[in-house]
Design a protein around this motif. Sequence first.
Motif, PDB file in Angstrom:
ATOM      1  N   PHE A 492       1.141   6.067  12.764  1.00 21.45           N
ATOM      2  CA  PHE A 492       1.851   5.261  11.772  1.00 21.45           C
ATOM      3  C   PHE A 492       3.362   5.411  11.932  1.00 21.45           C
ATOM      4  CE2 PHE A 492       3.904   4.415   7.746  1.00 21.45           C
ATOM      5  CZ  PHE A 492       3.321   3.218   7.361  1.00 21.45           C
ATOM      6  N   MET A 493       3.828   6.638  12.067  1.00 21.65           N
ATOM      7  CA  MET A 493       5.261   6.888  12.195  1.00 21.65           C
ATOM      8  C   MET A 493       5.833   6.251  13.458  1.00 21.65           C
ATOM      9  SD  MET A 493       6.633   8.562   9.678  1.00 21.65           S
ATOM     10  CE  MET A 493       8.138   9.120  10.499  1.00 21.65           C
ATOM     11  N   ALA A 494       5.084   6.299  14.535  1.00 21.24           N
ATOM     12  CA  ALA A 494       5.569   5.759  15.801  1.00 21.24           C
ATOM     13  C   ALA A 494       5.719   4.251  15.751  1.00 21.24           C
ATOM     14  CB  ALA A 494       4.615   6.142  16.930  1.00 21.24           C
ATOM     15  N   ARG A 495       4.883   3.595  14.963  1.00 20.52           N
ATOM     16  CA  ARG A 495       4.876   2.134  14.938  1.00 20.52           C
ATOM     17  C   ARG A 495       5.704   1.532  13.820  1.00 20.52           C
ATOM     18  NH1 ARG A 495       4.176  -2.772  17.540  1.00 20.52           N
ATOM     19  NH2 ARG A 495       3.693  -4.339  15.948  1.00 20.52           N
ATOM     20  N   HIS A 496       5.746   2.158  12.646  1.00 24.01           N
ATOM     21  CA  HIS A 496       6.294   1.499  11.452  1.00 24.01           C
ATOM     22  C   HIS A 496       7.775   1.208  11.606  1.00 24.01           C
ATOM     23  CE1 HIS A 496       5.525   0.074   7.442  1.00 24.01           C
ATOM     24  NE2 HIS A 496       6.585   0.702   6.987  1.00 24.01           N
ATOM     25  N   LYS A 497       8.156  -0.008  11.307  1.00 27.40           N
ATOM     26  CA  LYS A 497       9.526  -0.476  11.560  1.00 27.40           C
ATOM     27  C   LYS A 497      10.335  -0.620  10.286  1.00 27.40           C
ATOM     28  CE  LYS A 497       8.407  -1.089  15.928  1.00 27.40           C
ATOM     29  NZ  LYS A 497       8.826  -0.133  16.955  1.00 27.40           N
ATOM     30  N   ALA A 498      10.256   0.354   9.411  1.00 23.36           N
ATOM     31  CA  ALA A 498      11.002   0.270   8.148  1.00 23.36           C
ATOM     32  C   ALA A 498      10.876   1.546   7.363  1.00 23.36           C
ATOM     33  CB  ALA A 498      10.488  -0.891   7.297  1.00 23.36           C
ATOM     34  N   ASN A 499      11.811   1.742   6.450  1.00 23.24           N
ATOM     35  CA  ASN A 499      11.684   2.791   5.453  1.00 23.24           C
ATOM     36  C   ASN A 499      10.762   2.365   4.312  1.00 23.24           C
ATOM     37  OD1 ASN A 499      14.019   1.014   5.274  1.00 23.24           O
ATOM     38  ND2 ASN A 499      14.465   1.975   3.308  1.00 23.24           N
ATOM     39  N   HIS A 500      10.471   1.072   4.222  1.00 27.51           N
ATOM     40  CA  HIS A 500       9.660   0.532   3.130  1.00 27.51           C
ATOM     41  C   HIS A 500       8.304   0.045   3.628  1.00 27.51           C
ATOM     42  CE1 HIS A 500      13.640  -0.485   0.877  1.00 27.51           C
ATOM     43  NE2 HIS A 500      13.172   0.701   0.509  1.00 27.51           N
ATOM     44  N   ILE A 501       7.351   0.018   2.712  1.00 27.13           N
ATOM     45  CA  ILE A 501       6.042  -0.565   2.953  1.00 27.13           C
ATOM     46  C   ILE A 501       5.660  -1.363   1.707  1.00 27.13           C
ATOM     47  CG2 ILE A 501       4.818   1.493   2.088  1.00 27.13           C
ATOM     48  CD1 ILE A 501       2.651   0.915   4.215  1.00 27.13           C
ATOM     49  N   GLN A 502       5.100  -2.551   1.903  1.00 20.39           N
ATOM     50  CA  GLN A 502       4.714  -3.415   0.780  1.00 20.39           C
ATOM     51  C   GLN A 502       3.243  -3.216   0.462  1.00 20.39           C
ATOM     52  OE1 GLN A 502       7.235  -5.361  -0.388  1.00 20.39           O
ATOM     53  NE2 GLN A 502       6.111  -6.262  -2.110  1.00 20.39           N
ATOM     54  N   VAL A 503       2.895  -3.143  -0.834  1.00 20.54           N
ATOM     55  CA  VAL A 503       1.493  -2.945  -1.207  1.00 20.54           C
ATOM     56  C   VAL A 503       1.101  -3.885  -2.350  1.00 20.54           C
ATOM     57  CG1 VAL A 503       1.535  -0.520  -0.511  1.00 20.54           C
ATOM     58  CG2 VAL A 503       1.939  -1.115  -2.897  1.00 20.54           C
ATOM     59  N   ALA A 504      -0.173  -4.270  -2.342  1.00 18.45           N
ATOM     60  CA  ALA A 504      -0.765  -5.030  -3.436  1.00 18.45           C
ATOM     61  C   ALA A 504      -2.215  -4.598  -3.573  1.00 18.45           C
ATOM     62  CB  ALA A 504      -0.687  -6.531  -3.167  1.00 18.45           C
ATOM     63  N   TYR A 505      -2.698  -4.541  -4.815  1.00 20.13           N
ATOM     64  CA  TYR A 505      -4.079  -4.125  -5.065  1.00 20.13           C
ATOM     65  C   TYR A 505      -5.041  -5.309  -4.973  1.00 20.13           C
ATOM     66  CZ  TYR A 505      -3.196   0.647  -6.724  1.00 20.13           C
ATOM     67  OH  TYR A 505      -2.871   1.969  -6.799  1.00 20.13           O
ATOM     68  N   ALA A 506      -6.247  -5.021  -4.511  1.00 21.42           N
ATOM     69  CA  ALA A 506      -7.343  -5.986  -4.524  1.00 21.42           C
ATOM     70  C   ALA A 506      -8.439  -5.456  -5.439  1.00 21.42           C
ATOM     71  CB  ALA A 506      -7.882  -6.218  -3.123  1.00 21.42           C
ATOM     72  N   SER A 507      -9.269  -6.371  -5.943  1.00 19.70           N
ATOM     73  CA  SER A 507     -10.307  -5.974  -6.898  1.00 19.70           C
ATOM     74  C   SER A 507     -11.505  -5.310  -6.226  1.00 19.70           C
ATOM     75  CB  SER A 507     -10.776  -7.198  -7.687  1.00 19.70           C
ATOM     76  OG  SER A 507     -11.280  -8.199  -6.806  1.00 19.70           O
ATOM     77  N   SER A 508     -11.624  -5.489  -4.903  1.00 18.91           N
ATOM     78  CA  SER A 508     -12.732  -4.878  -4.171  1.00 18.91           C
ATOM     79  C   SER A 508     -12.340  -4.777  -2.699  1.00 18.91           C
ATOM     80  CB  SER A 508     -14.002  -5.721  -4.301  1.00 18.91           C
ATOM     81  OG  SER A 508     -13.851  -6.968  -3.631  1.00 18.91           O
ATOM     82  N   GLU A 509     -13.100  -3.987  -1.953  1.00 20.79           N
ATOM     83  CA  GLU A 509     -12.828  -3.870  -0.522  1.00 20.79           C
ATOM     84  C   GLU A 509     -13.044  -5.209   0.183  1.00 20.79           C
ATOM     85  OE1 GLU A 509     -14.879  -0.659   1.299  1.00 20.79           O
ATOM     86  OE2 GLU A 509     -13.944   0.885   0.032  1.00 20.79           O
ATOM     87  N   LYS A 510     -14.043  -5.959  -0.251  1.00 15.81           N
ATOM     88  CA  LYS A 510     -14.306  -7.273   0.339  1.00 15.81           C
ATOM     89  C   LYS A 510     -13.121  -8.202   0.120  1.00 15.81           C
ATOM     90  CE  LYS A 510     -17.681 -11.053   0.318  1.00 15.81           C
ATOM     91  NZ  LYS A 510     -18.965 -11.551  -0.277  1.00 15.81           N
ATOM     92  N   LYS A 511     -12.565  -8.181  -1.092  1.00 15.57           N
ATOM     93  CA  LYS A 511     -11.404  -9.021  -1.392  1.00 15.57           C
ATOM     94  C   LYS A 511     -10.168  -8.549  -0.614  1.00 15.57           C
ATOM     95  CE  LYS A 511     -12.356 -12.382  -4.313  1.00 15.57           C
ATOM     96  NZ  LYS A 511     -12.020 -13.789  -4.010  1.00 15.57           N
ATOM     97  N   ALA A 512     -10.061  -7.245  -0.420  1.00 12.33           N
ATOM     98  CA  ALA A 512      -8.934  -6.721   0.354  1.00 12.33           C
ATOM     99  C   ALA A 512      -9.020  -7.213   1.801  1.00 12.33           C
ATOM    100  CB  ALA A 512      -8.915  -5.200   0.308  1.00 12.33           C
ATOM    101  N   ASP A 513     -10.210  -7.184   2.381  1.00 11.55           N
ATOM    102  CA  ASP A 513     -10.396  -7.710   3.728  1.00 11.55           C
ATOM    103  C   ASP A 513     -10.002  -9.183   3.800  1.00 11.55           C
ATOM    104  OD1 ASP A 513     -11.250  -5.479   5.114  1.00 11.55           O
ATOM    105  OD2 ASP A 513     -13.355  -5.770   4.616  1.00 11.55           O
TER     106      ASP A 513
END
Length: 536
Positions: A492-513
């Motif tokens: 993760f550290m080697a690839r991530h191109k920012a000090n920030h990461i964006q997140v949002a919740y989903a109601s289920s794993e299926k919905k997250a996919d």
Amino acid sequence: MSSPKKVYLAASGDLRLSANQLCWPEQDKMEKALISALAKMGVEVIRAHIYNEDEKHGFISSQKEGLQVFSQLDPSIPIIVAESVWQYTNHVFPGLLNHQGPILTVANWSGTWPGLVGMLNLNASLTKAGKAFSTLWSVDFTDDWFLKNLNTWLKTGKIKHKTDHVHPLSSIKKIKASDRALGKKLAGELRSKKAIMGIFDEGCMGMYNAIVPDEFLFPLGIFKERLSQSALYYETTQIPDKEAKKVLDWMVRKGMKFHYGKDEKKDLTKDQVLTQCKMYIAAVRMADRFGCSMIGIQYQQGLKDVLPASDLVEGMLNNADRPPVCSVNGKEILFDGKPVVHFNEVDECAALDGLLDNRVMSALGEPAETTLHDVRWGDFDESGTTDKFVWVFQISGAAPPAHFVDGWKGSQGFRQSPMYFPYGGSTLMGVCKPGPIIWSRTFVEKGKLCMDLGRATVIALPEKETKRRLSLCADNWPIVHAVFPNISRDQFMARHKANHIQVAYASSEKKADQAVAVKAAMAEALGFNVCICGDY
């Protein structure tokens, strides 16, 4: 190339003297450990700039100073930028662009100030500029992984990390045709109907990586409205006391607890919070007046000298369930029942992530709240609840109560640090609830808009373990306990191109996919280079 006999060491710091003085002991400790590791390899370390006896720290503390420092260096000698603190990238960025020798960025694996966040911002800025560099991190600079890679850099000037968790969208065949179609439809709607990105002063804290060139936005149907923080200050001063009181009373009725004191210089006071409530009303009305689909407040500089911090404001804006704000004439509730998408620290890459999250999750009937966080730190769980590596994400502002355990009832207000904010102001603190999330990061590389995204899970940890983590980071900020599927810490550290990461919740794993699939398709249709990271 043969190993160099000597390397430069530089340290970029804050623009604020109070921060540099308080954080210097941690930096000094880190540098001594790094220098010891290099000495055992037969390398002499030359500090690129001296300790300032008058200011009591050894950081480069302005762009002006950084240019002076680099003008006196031999550009062919390898240089290490060592960070154990949050740093302003523009202090060293111009000098590094002209440096000819190998560049290595290094951070201590710690959430204290933190150097990881500062280093990731510098890395992302160098990536955007197309400047070659290598990067490393370590807890104490004695582990085999760090020493092996440091030795490789000394010998070759380069380090190649493992990033086989990154999969170009074009290589993924599992995405449903219906999800691709929805993503393309949402992209078409954005292009045809357009969107305005409201920016309250551009370029926060030297974050070059967080500025998206206008010409990159035009094909997306997005246009910047450049606003001034001075205008926000003025609008804040025009809000009547009674309107601010209604906002505060609303939060208290919802169950938020504010931790007040009496000393304005070190405690949170009710007057500070009421001023924040005025800023909230002003921000909503300005977003409506200028037709903004998203707004970003810089706040770290400028506003800190005249107003309390905007953290509470930002979290309220990103929540669908928030204090109602009427139009000036009182005839309309603005953005009724919807978040006003806010991107902390005017990070325009996060603005794009947040806008796409809002459109995608709304189209799927999912919660529309989204926020960025700092990639603060991570550790294995000392309580034994899980054997997985658990990341700590935190951000001082923008996190919505909908992301917290118990929502508004689980929200607390603490004073922002006097080191950064002399006029105080409340944070919006809470422990983020367990559940599936989608994460993403827009960045610029090789002259193109790019997006990495994927799935993660927020887990619940025992109160003792949460407190341990907060004590090692920022205990007055919200906290996320995040686990990535099949992405190691170092990947993760080697690839991530920012000090920030964006997140949002989903109601289920299926919905997250599904959300990942639709967002990836939308971004691709808009012209992004899209990669899905980890398992899909």
